[in-house]
Enzyme design. Structure first.
Site, PDB file in Angstrom:
ATOM      1  N   LYS A  85       0.846  -1.200   0.000  1.00 46.80           N
ATOM      2  CA  LYS A  85       0.000   0.000   0.000  1.00 46.80           C
ATOM      3  C   LYS A  85       0.882   1.251   0.000  1.00 46.80           C
ATOM      4  O   LYS A  85       0.695   2.148  -0.800  1.00 46.80           O
ATOM      5  CB  LYS A  85      -0.925  -0.027   1.220  1.00 46.80           C
ATOM      6  CG  LYS A  85      -1.797   1.187   1.336  1.00 46.80           C
ATOM      7  CD  LYS A  85      -2.784   1.080   2.483  1.00 46.80           C
ATOM      8  CE  LYS A  85      -3.436   2.436   2.694  1.00 46.80           C
ATOM      9  NZ  LYS A  85      -4.424   2.439   3.765  1.00 46.80           N
ATOM     10  N   GLU A 142      10.324  -4.704   4.690  1.00 47.41           N
ATOM     11  CA  GLU A 142      10.362  -6.118   4.283  1.00 47.41           C
ATOM     12  C   GLU A 142      10.098  -6.258   2.790  1.00 47.41           C
ATOM     13  O   GLU A 142      10.831  -6.944   2.064  1.00 47.41           O
ATOM     14  CB  GLU A 142       9.295  -6.926   5.044  1.00 47.41           C
ATOM     15  CG  GLU A 142       9.555  -7.106   6.517  1.00 47.41           C
ATOM     16  CD  GLU A 142       9.015  -5.963   7.369  1.00 47.41           C
ATOM     17  OE1 GLU A 142       8.766  -4.862   6.827  1.00 47.41           O
ATOM     18  OE2 GLU A 142       8.859  -6.156   8.591  1.00 47.41           O
ATOM     19  N   GLY A 180      -4.885  -1.661   4.908  1.00 47.25           N
ATOM     20  CA  GLY A 180      -4.111  -2.816   4.431  1.00 47.25           C
ATOM     21  C   GLY A 180      -4.834  -4.134   4.674  1.00 47.25           C
ATOM     22  O   GLY A 180      -4.935  -4.984   3.789  1.00 47.25           O
ATOM     23  N   ARG A 181      -5.368  -4.315   5.878  1.00 43.44           N
ATOM     24  CA  ARG A 181      -6.000  -5.594   6.214  1.00 43.44           C
ATOM     25  C   ARG A 181      -7.406  -5.705   5.639  1.00 43.44           C
ATOM     26  O   ARG A 181      -8.066  -6.726   5.815  1.00 43.44           O
ATOM     27  CB  ARG A 181      -6.010  -5.786   7.729  1.00 43.44           C
ATOM     28  CG  ARG A 181      -6.633  -4.632   8.485  1.00 43.44           C
ATOM     29  CD  ARG A 181      -6.247  -4.656   9.950  1.00 43.44           C
ATOM     30  NE  ARG A 181      -6.739  -3.480  10.674  1.00 43.44           N
ATOM     31  CZ  ARG A 181      -6.112  -2.318  10.756  1.00 43.44           C
ATOM     32  NH1 ARG A 181      -4.963  -2.152  10.124  1.00 43.44           N
ATOM     33  NH2 ARG A 181      -6.618  -1.315  11.454  1.00 43.44           N
ATOM     34  N   GLU A 235      -5.123  -6.380  14.569  1.00 42.44           N
ATOM     35  CA  GLU A 235      -4.583  -5.073  14.189  1.00 42.44           C
ATOM     36  C   GLU A 235      -5.710  -4.035  14.235  1.00 42.44           C
ATOM     37  O   GLU A 235      -5.476  -2.864  14.491  1.00 42.44           O
ATOM     38  CB  GLU A 235      -3.936  -5.130  12.798  1.00 42.44           C
ATOM     39  CG  GLU A 235      -2.949  -4.004  12.548  1.00 42.44           C
ATOM     40  CD  GLU A 235      -2.145  -4.176  11.271  1.00 42.44           C
ATOM     41  OE1 GLU A 235      -2.677  -3.886  10.186  1.00 42.44           O
ATOM     42  OE2 GLU A 235      -0.979  -4.596  11.345  1.00 42.44           O
ATOM     43  N   HIS A 270      -6.506 -32.699  17.629  1.00 46.75           N
ATOM     44  CA  HIS A 270      -5.425 -33.521  18.172  1.00 46.75           C
ATOM     45  C   HIS A 270      -4.304 -32.671  18.753  1.00 46.75           C
ATOM     46  O   HIS A 270      -3.194 -33.177  18.969  1.00 46.75           O
ATOM     47  CB  HIS A 270      -4.889 -34.447  17.078  1.00 46.75           C
ATOM     48  CG  HIS A 270      -5.913 -35.457  16.643  1.00 46.75           C
ATOM     49  ND1 HIS A 270      -6.030 -36.690  17.264  1.00 46.75           N
ATOM     50  CD2 HIS A 270      -6.890 -35.401  15.717  1.00 46.75           C
ATOM     51  CE1 HIS A 270      -7.027 -37.357  16.697  1.00 46.75           C
ATOM     52  NE2 HIS A 270      -7.573 -36.596  15.763  1.00 46.75           N
ATOM     53  N   LYS A 314       8.910  -0.782  14.252  1.00 42.88           N
ATOM     54  CA  LYS A 314       9.525  -0.502  12.940  1.00 42.88           C
ATOM     55  C   LYS A 314      10.621   0.555  13.076  1.00 42.88           C
ATOM     56  O   LYS A 314      11.713   0.415  12.548  1.00 42.88           O
ATOM     57  CB  LYS A 314       8.471   0.046  11.972  1.00 42.88           C
ATOM     58  CG  LYS A 314       7.487  -0.952  11.438  1.00 42.88           C
ATOM     59  CD  LYS A 314       6.625  -0.248  10.383  1.00 42.88           C
ATOM     60  CE  LYS A 314       5.386  -1.021  10.049  1.00 42.88           C
ATOM     61  NZ  LYS A 314       4.479  -0.307   9.158  1.00 42.88           N
TER      62      LYS A 314
HETATM   63  O1  F6P Z   1       2.944  -2.899   9.807  1.00 45.16           O
HETATM   64  C1  F6P Z   1       1.600  -3.095   9.614  1.00 45.16           C
HETATM   65  C2  F6P Z   1       1.167  -2.721   8.227  1.00 45.16           C
HETATM   66  O2  F6P Z   1       1.126  -1.349   8.102  1.00 45.16           O
HETATM   67  C3  F6P Z   1      -0.168  -3.352   7.912  1.00 45.16           C
HETATM   68  O3  F6P Z   1      -1.234  -2.605   8.339  1.00 45.16           O
HETATM   69  C4  F6P Z   1      -0.088  -3.504   6.440  1.00 45.16           C
HETATM   70  O4  F6P Z   1      -1.035  -4.414   5.964  1.00 45.16           O
HETATM   71  C5  F6P Z   1       1.330  -3.982   6.298  1.00 45.16           C
HETATM   72  O5  F6P Z   1       2.051  -3.230   7.244  1.00 45.16           O
HETATM   73  C6  F6P Z   1       1.937  -3.809   4.936  1.00 45.16           C
HETATM   74  O6  F6P Z   1       1.920  -2.472   4.517  1.00 45.16           O
HETATM   75  P1  F6P Z   1       2.129  -2.089   3.025  1.00 45.16           P
HETATM   76  O7  F6P Z   1       1.040  -2.699   2.212  1.00 45.16           O
HETATM   77  O8  F6P Z   1       2.102  -0.591   2.990  1.00 45.16           O
HETATM   78  O9  F6P Z   1       3.476  -2.610   2.575  1.00 45.16           O
END
Ligand code: F6P
Length: 575
Positions: free
Chosen positions: A217, A223, A289-290, A375, A406, A539
């Site tokens: 987003k 990452e 995002g979610r 979240e 199980h 972060k």
């Molecule tokens: O760190 C949490 C977050 O901001 C989530 O809300 C989001 O889904 C995820 O990181 C990834 O963010 P992006 O789509 O901006 O890379």
């Protein structure tokens, strides 16, 4: 328009009544069912294709009445209307919250708000469908083989690089809809910054037939951008090793153009990464995002299952949105399930909530729900900045049945904690296999295995609800000394969700159901379920700590003593 101050739920009469009932509450599911032949019927509801039985919940008419009043007093229905109309209910980010707009049908018939509604100057429907059309056209090209890699070969593997909402949704839906994936196409998902992830997911791939989708987003997530760079290096190296990539910037640029596309709200950053904006699919800051799996973030899945199935998926969401919008509170499934969760967590002390899909294809659904629910609702302040007045945000967790049976069901059946659980199943399996041999001891030759599976689904909720009394245990001839250990208290609440089959529509319905459950709980608690400030500190600190981990003495000295000692140990161990 921003939101007015939240209602303090604990100040309502409904809350006080519920607290009174909860004090000394002794649920009696056996007695309630015995006394009321219509209980199952009365507490079973329909939302689109989902049949939802709440009768094994710890609820009576009196409790339900107060819960429904609580929903009224806290303005659940009005706030939902405000949300879908584009009001800035994400108060701390001053944003509209419009994931419901992502699945409004193109023809616009009967839509509320009306087709063409404008939010902050934007014609939302127009932009949503323009992007969808672009994603669909691109997916068709990849699926038909019209889109080829730099050496002219068609794409066989799509690798989605993203994390959080830019990963969990797509991977969950891809797994859920595996039977709909076009033969010859595969999707993989890289998320973790542990370099093992990208290494393992690319190790056996042919760069000439691989397409990367960088899904972020913000296009600023450490990452994702790190993994995207690693993937780009991998592509260039592998193509060069194969002798199909000239050693020039133009050649490398050309390879990226054919093997990388992006999904983001930050198209300027996409261009800076070297991805042609023509090959980028946008969305908007009013999609959290979610809450974004049904936006262009789902491009990897659209390629895999095709636009027609994706349309069906979106229609499933919309059906649940309409259910949420139009169904009276007392029949409204997300409202009822959200209210039950409030009852369990705020009044009966439940700390967590299990989600147990009896459908292997839903194996990632609990992980997906963890981000959606935790979240969203793991907050200590309300949307006006004041402290919350109740506990918020249960811990959601789960595994597919029967694996969970199980592993951890022991605690759900006989532990000291109350763990409400949602059981989810479909009537028609993806693969209706039969056990032709049987075992000669109860499983007959030719036994339909899905029936065995479903027998477990039904048996578990029955056992949790009704338990097994000491008398029943004794009647089996059990030695007195072990009677207590073999007794089941029952009165452990479950909700059963049954769908005809795991179709794209049903998967959309399930996701929307939980989105709206989260909304209902968040509204009652007065929290902003659409921001996520709690992920920021870690972060920031990771970036501050990075030089220390690299051995920078000054950065190391600046750490607290525990962190410093741990990093020193790491440095000593690192070869
Ligand atoms: O760190 C949490 C977050 O901001 C989530 O809300 C989001 O889904 C995820 O990181 C990834 O963010 P992006 O789509 O901006 O890379």
């Amino acid at each position: 328009m921003t939101e007015s101050a939240p209602v303090d739920p604990t100040s309502t009469d409904a809350w006080k009544q519920l607290a009174g009932i909860a004090d000394g509450f002794t649920p009696d599911l056996r007695g309630w069912f015995d006394a009321d032949a219509s209980r199952a019927d009365r507490y079973t509801f329909q939302a689109a294709d989902l049949t939802v039985d709440l009768s094994k919940g710890l609820v009576t008419e009196e409790i339900l009445g107060h819960l429904l009043k609580l929903a009224e007093d806290t303005g659940v229905a009005d706030r939902y209307q405000a949300m879908i109309s584009g009001e800035h209910i994400n108060a701390t980010e001053d944003r509209a919250v419009l994931h419901t707009a992502l699945r409004r049908p193109k023809d616009g018939a009967g839509l509320v708000p009306e087709k063409g509604f404008v939010v902050d100057g934007q014609d939302v429907d127009k932009d949503v469908h323009a992007t969808l059309d672009k994603v669909f056209a691109f997916a068709d090209k990849v699926r038909s083989g019209e889109w080829v890699g730099v050496t002219g070969k068609r794409i066989e593997t799509v690798v989605n690089i993203g994390i959080g909402g830019s990963d969990l949704g797509p991977v969950m839906v891809y797994e859920a809809l595996k039977p709909y994936v076009q033969a010859g196409l595969e999707a993989r998902f890289v998320s973790n910054i542990d370099p093992t992830d990208v290494y393992e997911k690319t190790a056996d791939l042919d760069p000439e037939t691989t397409l990367f989708i960088v899904a972020s987003k913000t296009f600023g997530t450490l990452e994702t951008l790190t993994n995207a760079r690693l993937a780009r290096e991998w592509l260039w190296k592998k193509l060069a090793d194969a002798g199909v990539l000239a050693d020039s910037d133009d050649a490398r640029k050309g390879a990226v153009a054919k093997h990388f596309v992006a999904v983001s709200t930050a198209l300027d950053k996409v261009a800076a990464f070297g991805i042609d904006p023509e090959n980028a699919f946008g969305f908007w800051d009013w999609v959290g995002g979610r809450y974004s799996v049904d936006s262009a973030i789902g491009t990897s899945v659209v390629i895999a299952i095709g636009p027609d199935n994706w349309r069906e998926f979106l229609a499933g969401f919309h059906a649940l949105d309409e259910h949420m919008r139009t169904t009276p509170l007392e029949q409204n499934v997300p409202v009822l399930m959200g209210l039950l969760n409030v009852w369990y967590s705020n009044f009966l002390g439940a700390q967590s909530h299990a989600v147990l899909p009896y459908a292997q294809y839903l194996s990632r659904f609990p992980a997906y729900l963890q981000q959606l629910t935790m979240e969203s609702n793991g907050k200590s302040v309300r949307w006006d900045g004041s402290p919350v007045t109740t506990d918020t945000g249960e811990v959601f967790w789960g595994e597919p049945g029967t694996n969970g049976q199980h592993a951890f069901y022991q605690l759900i059946h006989q532990g000291t904690r109350l763990i409400p659980a949602d059981f989810i199943a479909v009537a028609n399996p993806g693969h209706p296999l039969k056990d032709e041999t049987g075992d000669g001891a109860g499983v007959e030759p030719g036994q339909d295995v899905h029936e065995l599976f479903m027998a477990n689904f039904f048996a578990q909720t029955k056992a949790l609800a009704f338990g097994k009394t000491a008398e029943e245990v004794r009647a089996e001839g059990t030695a007195e000394s072990v009677v207590p250990a073999r007794e089941f208290s029952g009165n452990r609440p479950t909700s059963s969700i049954l769908a005809p089959a795991l179709t794209p529509s049903v998967v959309g319905q399930l996701i929307a159901l939980y989105e709206h459950i989260v909304f209902v709980e968040g509204t009652i608690w007065g929290i902003d379920s659409f921001d996520q400030w709690g992920v920021e500190l870690g972060k920031q600190l990771a970036l501050q700590v990075t030089p220390a981990v690299g051995g920078d003495a000054e950065a190391l000295a600046a750490q607290d003593s525990s962190t410093k000692a741990l990093i020193e140990k790491y440095l000593a161990l690192r070869k």
